[in-house]
Design a protein around this motif. Structure first.
Motif, PDB file in Angstrom:
ATOM      1  N   PHE A 290       0.830  -1.209   0.000  1.00 60.24           N
ATOM      2  CA  PHE A 290       0.000   0.000   0.000  1.00 60.24           C
ATOM      3  C   PHE A 290       0.866   1.262   0.000  1.00 60.24           C
ATOM      4  CE2 PHE A 290      -2.056   3.298   2.674  1.00 60.24           C
ATOM      5  CZ  PHE A 290      -3.071   3.668   1.796  1.00 60.24           C
ATOM      6  N   LEU A 291       1.897   1.290   0.842  1.00 58.67           N
ATOM      7  CA  LEU A 291       2.747   2.478   0.928  1.00 58.67           C
ATOM      8  C   LEU A 291       3.497   2.722  -0.384  1.00 58.67           C
ATOM      9  CD1 LEU A 291       4.194   2.116   4.547  1.00 58.67           C
ATOM     10  CD2 LEU A 291       2.498   3.764   3.741  1.00 58.67           C
ATOM     11  N   ARG A 292       3.982   1.667  -1.006  1.00 64.36           N
ATOM     12  CA  ARG A 292       4.684   1.830  -2.287  1.00 64.36           C
ATOM     13  C   ARG A 292       3.723   2.358  -3.361  1.00 64.36           C
ATOM     14  NH1 ARG A 292       9.147  -2.971  -3.150  1.00 64.36           N
ATOM     15  NH2 ARG A 292       9.885  -3.064  -0.992  1.00 64.36           N
ATOM     16  N   LYS A 293       2.507   1.851  -3.352  1.00 61.95           N
ATOM     17  CA  LYS A 293       1.510   2.303  -4.331  1.00 61.95           C
ATOM     18  C   LYS A 293       1.213   3.792  -4.138  1.00 61.95           C
ATOM     19  CE  LYS A 293      -3.332   1.580  -5.656  1.00 61.95           C
ATOM     20  NZ  LYS A 293      -4.576   0.804  -5.365  1.00 61.95           N
ATOM     21  N   MET A 294       1.026   4.215  -2.900  1.00 57.72           N
ATOM     22  CA  MET A 294       0.714   5.617  -2.626  1.00 57.72           C
ATOM     23  C   MET A 294       1.895   6.524  -2.960  1.00 57.72           C
ATOM     24  SD  MET A 294      -2.405   5.560  -1.739  1.00 57.72           S
ATOM     25  CE  MET A 294      -2.692   7.187  -1.060  1.00 57.72           C
ATOM     26  N   ALA A 295       3.123   6.029  -2.722  1.00 60.55           N
ATOM     27  CA  ALA A 295       4.311   6.817  -3.051  1.00 60.55           C
ATOM     28  C   ALA A 295       4.446   6.984  -4.560  1.00 60.55           C
ATOM     29  CB  ALA A 295       5.549   6.166  -2.468  1.00 60.55           C
ATOM     30  N   LYS A 296       4.203   5.904  -5.319  1.00 57.24           N
ATOM     31  CA  LYS A 296       4.312   5.970  -6.781  1.00 57.24           C
ATOM     32  C   LYS A 296       3.263   6.910  -7.373  1.00 57.24           C
ATOM     33  CE  LYS A 296       6.325   1.373  -7.513  1.00 57.24           C
ATOM     34  NZ  LYS A 296       6.104  -0.006  -8.018  1.00 57.24           N
ATOM     35  N   GLN A 297       2.110   7.003  -6.713  1.00 56.17           N
ATOM     36  CA  GLN A 297       1.049   7.872  -7.205  1.00 56.17           C
ATOM     37  C   GLN A 297       1.205   9.318  -6.747  1.00 56.17           C
ATOM     38  OE1 GLN A 297      -2.639   6.002  -6.047  1.00 56.17           O
ATOM     39  NE2 GLN A 297      -2.437   4.356  -7.551  1.00 56.17           N
ATOM     40  N   GLY A 298       2.251   9.599  -5.926  1.00 57.45           N
ATOM     41  CA  GLY A 298       2.556  10.969  -5.538  1.00 57.45           C
ATOM     42  C   GLY A 298       1.793  11.499  -4.347  1.00 57.45           C
ATOM     43  N   TYR A 299       1.241  10.580  -3.513  1.00 59.44           N
ATOM     44  CA  TYR A 299       0.488  11.024  -2.345  1.00 59.44           C
ATOM     45  C   TYR A 299       1.335  11.119  -1.080  1.00 59.44           C
ATOM     46  CZ  TYR A 299      -3.865  10.467  -4.947  1.00 59.44           C
ATOM     47  OH  TYR A 299      -4.876  10.591  -5.863  1.00 59.44           O
ATOM     48  N   ILE A 300       2.407  10.346  -1.014  1.00 56.35           N
ATOM     49  CA  ILE A 300       3.261  10.343   0.175  1.00 56.35           C
ATOM     50  C   ILE A 300       4.731  10.273  -0.233  1.00 56.35           C
ATOM     51  CG2 ILE A 300       1.545   9.216   1.659  1.00 56.35           C
ATOM     52  CD1 ILE A 300       3.126   6.588   1.288  1.00 56.35           C
ATOM     53  N   LYS A 301       5.587  10.615   0.688  1.00 60.06           N
ATOM     54  CA  LYS A 301       7.026  10.419   0.524  1.00 60.06           C
ATOM     55  C   LYS A 301       7.415   9.237   1.396  1.00 60.06           C
ATOM     56  CE  LYS A 301      11.477  12.762   1.065  1.00 60.06           C
ATOM     57  NZ  LYS A 301      12.154  14.009   1.545  1.00 60.06           N
ATOM     58  N   TYR A 302       7.958   8.186   0.758  1.00 55.50           N
ATOM     59  CA  TYR A 302       8.246   6.956   1.487  1.00 55.50           C
ATOM     60  C   TYR A 302       9.402   6.221   0.828  1.00 55.50           C
ATOM     61  CZ  TYR A 302       7.688   2.166   3.269  1.00 55.50           C
ATOM     62  OH  TYR A 302       7.910   0.936   3.828  1.00 55.50           O
ATOM     63  N   THR A 303      10.354   5.791   1.637  1.00 53.97           N
ATOM     64  CA  THR A 303      11.462   4.971   1.159  1.00 53.97           C
ATOM     65  C   THR A 303      11.167   3.521   1.480  1.00 53.97           C
ATOM     66  OG1 THR A 303      13.053   6.754   1.563  1.00 53.97           O
ATOM     67  CG2 THR A 303      13.944   4.530   1.323  1.00 53.97           C
ATOM     68  N   GLU A 304      11.304   2.643   0.489  1.00 53.21           N
ATOM     69  CA  GLU A 304      10.972   1.231   0.664  1.00 53.21           C
ATOM     70  C   GLU A 304      11.636   0.658   1.911  1.00 53.21           C
ATOM     71  OE1 GLU A 304      12.197  -0.625  -2.912  1.00 53.21           O
ATOM     72  OE2 GLU A 304      10.702   0.370  -4.158  1.00 53.21           O
ATOM     73  N   GLY A 305      10.815   0.044   2.764  1.00 53.80           N
ATOM     74  CA  GLY A 305      11.340  -0.561   3.983  1.00 53.80           C
ATOM     75  C   GLY A 305      11.695   0.438   5.061  1.00 53.80           C
ATOM     76  N   GLY A 306      11.341   1.712   4.855  1.00 51.00           N
ATOM     77  CA  GLY A 306      11.728   2.762   5.788  1.00 51.00           C
ATOM     78  C   GLY A 306      10.818   2.875   6.995  1.00 51.00           C
ATOM     79  N   GLU A 307      11.220   3.767   7.899  1.00 54.88           N
ATOM     80  CA  GLU A 307      10.502   3.946   9.165  1.00 54.88           C
ATOM     81  C   GLU A 307       9.461   5.054   9.087  1.00 54.88           C
ATOM     82  OE1 GLU A 307      11.612   4.927  13.880  1.00 54.88           O
ATOM     83  OE2 GLU A 307      13.192   4.746  12.348  1.00 54.88           O
ATOM     84  N   PHE A 308       9.656   5.990   8.148  1.00 52.50           N
ATOM     85  CA  PHE A 308       8.836   7.201   8.145  1.00 52.50           C
ATOM     86  C   PHE A 308       8.015   7.337   6.869  1.00 52.50           C
ATOM     87  CE2 PHE A 308      12.693   8.121  10.643  1.00 52.50           C
ATOM     88  CZ  PHE A 308      12.097   8.322  11.882  1.00 52.50           C
ATOM     89  N   VAL A 309       6.857   7.981   7.026  1.00 59.70           N
ATOM     90  CA  VAL A 309       5.990   8.345   5.911  1.00 59.70           C
ATOM     91  C   VAL A 309       5.644   9.817   6.074  1.00 59.70           C
ATOM     92  CG1 VAL A 309       3.727   8.051   4.849  1.00 59.70           C
ATOM     93  CG2 VAL A 309       4.997   6.058   5.625  1.00 59.70           C
ATOM     94  N   ASP A 310       5.824  10.587   5.015  1.00 54.61           N
ATOM     95  CA  ASP A 310       5.456  11.999   5.046  1.00 54.61           C
ATOM     96  C   ASP A 310       4.330  12.252   4.061  1.00 54.61           C
ATOM     97  OD1 ASP A 310       7.310  13.039   6.940  1.00 54.61           O
ATOM     98  OD2 ASP A 310       8.907  12.824   5.455  1.00 54.61           O
ATOM     99  N   THR A 311       3.286  12.909   4.542  1.00 52.18           N
ATOM    100  CA  THR A 311       2.191  13.339   3.679  1.00 52.18           C
ATOM    101  C   THR A 311       2.388  14.808   3.325  1.00 52.18           C
ATOM    102  OG1 THR A 311       0.816  14.050   5.538  1.00 52.18           O
ATOM    103  CG2 THR A 311       0.652  11.726   4.867  1.00 52.18           C
ATOM    104  N   ARG A 312       1.558  15.320   2.451  1.00 51.78           N
ATOM    105  CA  ARG A 312       1.620  16.743   2.089  1.00 51.78           C
ATOM    106  C   ARG A 312       1.478  17.614   3.341  1.00 51.78           C
ATOM    107  NH1 ARG A 312       0.713  20.320  -2.081  1.00 51.78           N
ATOM    108  NH2 ARG A 312      -0.504  22.178  -1.558  1.00 51.78           N
ATOM    109  N   GLU A 313       0.533  17.243   4.213  1.00 50.84           N
ATOM    110  CA  GLU A 313       0.292  18.010   5.434  1.00 50.84           C
ATOM    111  C   GLU A 313       1.520  17.981   6.355  1.00 50.84           C
ATOM    112  OE1 GLU A 313      -1.684  15.828   4.109  1.00 50.84           O
ATOM    113  OE2 GLU A 313      -3.540  16.899   3.637  1.00 50.84           O
TER     114      GLU A 313
END
Length: 444
Positions: A290-313
């Motif tokens: 799910f996180l990889r899909k959202m990152a590829k679609q430009g909704y979040i900043k996420y590094t594969e296997g990483g600890e953090f997720v950043d949204t626009r907000e």
């Protein structure tokens, strides 16, 4: 990229072909020896296909029903390792021929085998079990995907309160029973031949276990582990059990991927299993997908296997008025990401999927080696890019082993390490030691 990575050929970015190259290295390619093969095993609906999807670019069918994956599927996963470019501050020039390197974090291709779900009685042919077990024979290690939630029984049917540690025990017992059954079918003739040719136990077992891709080293380690001194022709069935169990441990080292860790019923099962078994990794494959899909679609900043997720907000709050150029999330996905942060990332440090492959490589003792043409610039004369290639060798490999894996039968005049220093073929390889090599073709 072709999914058949074993014995594949690399474009030669680190050395030119000799004037009259042997068949193994004709034209612009170089033969590589057999690469590690990691098998994904588990019962139906444990999450194997989702785990495979999160490790690869493959698109296995995903469904909550038994035998979603009917045929064994080979695919390419990406093992995350520290790249040699980071040692020399060359991250911006590192452009791998295969995989990728982002800020010194390199993705190295490694072959995976997804085997359709096993069920109890597989070694007797139940659920096409013999075929599925047979597909595993050349695997160097196994990743056993376990449904830690206990919401699926041994045959993949929905339930509640199931003990997943039972799955670990019965799956291993199926592999042991399969190997033992193959051995016992011809045990009398094996003993007669063993006595007739005056072979050692290791020699006889090597002949029988070669079909599993077993080396003499693996067989010797298994026998040493048992401590058996009795001649093979006098072995009892209990002794054979000891030998087969020891061989299974040596030939198929297993990482337990405890999947669905975000389920509320998983905690007690995780604690129990972690006390019983080594090589346990906690994961949530569906969260990683799910996180990889959202990152590829430009909704979040996420590094594969990483600890953090950043949204626009998150980025706007951190002082970036543009929000990193990310898209606005709807309420449903925003809530899902916040729940995922709380239930998976903050609690466990990651989704764990990338770490599963890292643990499998650790169990195998894989060491990355970087073949280069120039051991001072780490690139080729016609390119500014560095560290174009990376191969994986097993622990305790020598420089000569790496040369044969990369160069095949090509004649080697000498081998250079980092800085242009010559190294001997019997020098050992380790991370940071003799792992950057240039193979000079010609007669010594």
């Amino acid at each position: 990229m072709t999914p058949r990575m074993r014995n594949f050929k690399l474009k030669s970015s680190f050395y030119p072909p000799p004037p009259n190259p042997p068949k193994a290295i004709r034209a612009e390619a170089t033969y590589m020896g057999r690469d590690p093969l990691i098998g994904l095993v588990g019962k139906p609906s444990a999450g194997k296909s989702t785990t495979l999807n999160s490790l690869t670019d493959a698109s296995s069918k995903v469904g909550n029903f038994p035998f979603t994956t009917i045929d064994p599927q080979r695919a390419i996963g990406y093992l995350q390792i520290p790249c040699a470019c980071a040692r020399y501050g060359l991250e911006d020039k590192c452009k791998p021929n295969y995989g990728a390197c982002v800020e010194g974090r390199r993705s190295v291709p490694i072959e995976l085998l997804d085997v359709a779900g096993l069920v109890p009685g597989a070694h007797e042919g139940r659920g096409l079990g013999n075929k599925f077990l047979d597909d595993l024979r050349h695997a160097d290690a196994l990743i056993h995907v376990v449904d830690a939630s206990g919401t699926v029984d041994a045959e993949g049917k929905e339930t509640r309160g199931y003990d997943p540690s039972v799955d670990i025990a019965w799956l291993r017992s199926e592999i042991v029973a399969w190997i033992k059954g193959n051995l016992m079918d011809k045990w009398n003739s094996i003993k007669r031949r063993h006595v007739a040719i005056k072979a050692t136990a290791a020699e006889t077992l090597q002949a029988q276990f070669s079909g599993y891709g077993a080396t003499t080293t693996i067989v010797n380690r298994a026998l040493d582990k048992t401590g058996i001194k009795e001649p093979l022709e006098h072995w009892s069935e209990e002794t054979i059990d000891l030998v087969v169990n020891a061989f299974t441990d040596e030939k198929f080292p297993t990482v337990l991927a405890l999947n669905k860790i975000d389920h509320p019923d998983s905690d007690k099962n995780i604690v129990k299993i972690a006390k019983m078994y080594p090589h346990v990794v906690l994961c949530s494959a569906i969260s990683e997908v799910f996180l990889r899909k959202m990152a590829k679609q430009g909704y979040i900043k996420y590094t594969e296997g990483g600890e953090f997720v950043d949204t626009r907000e998150d980025l706007i709050e951190a002082g970036d008025p543009e929000g990193g150029g990310l898209k606005e999330l709807d309420d449903k996905n925003r809530n899902r990401i916040e729940n995922l942060k709380d239930m998976v990332l903050y609690r466990f440090g990651s989704t764990g999927v990338v770490q599963v492959l890292t643990k499998a490589a650790e169990v195998l003792g894989l060491v990355p080696v970087f073949p280069v043409r120039n051991t001072t610039t780490f690139g080729a004369s016609d390119s500014k890019a560095v560290f174009r290639d990376c191969v994986l060798v097993k622990k305790n490999s020598t420089v000569g082993d790496a040369a044969r894996k990369v160069m095949g039968d090509a004649p080697i005049a000498y081998i250079e390490g980092a800085g242009g220093i010559r190294v001997a073929e019997d020098d050992m390889i380790a991370v940071g030691k003799n792992d950057i090599l240039s193979f000079k073709i010609g007669r010594a």
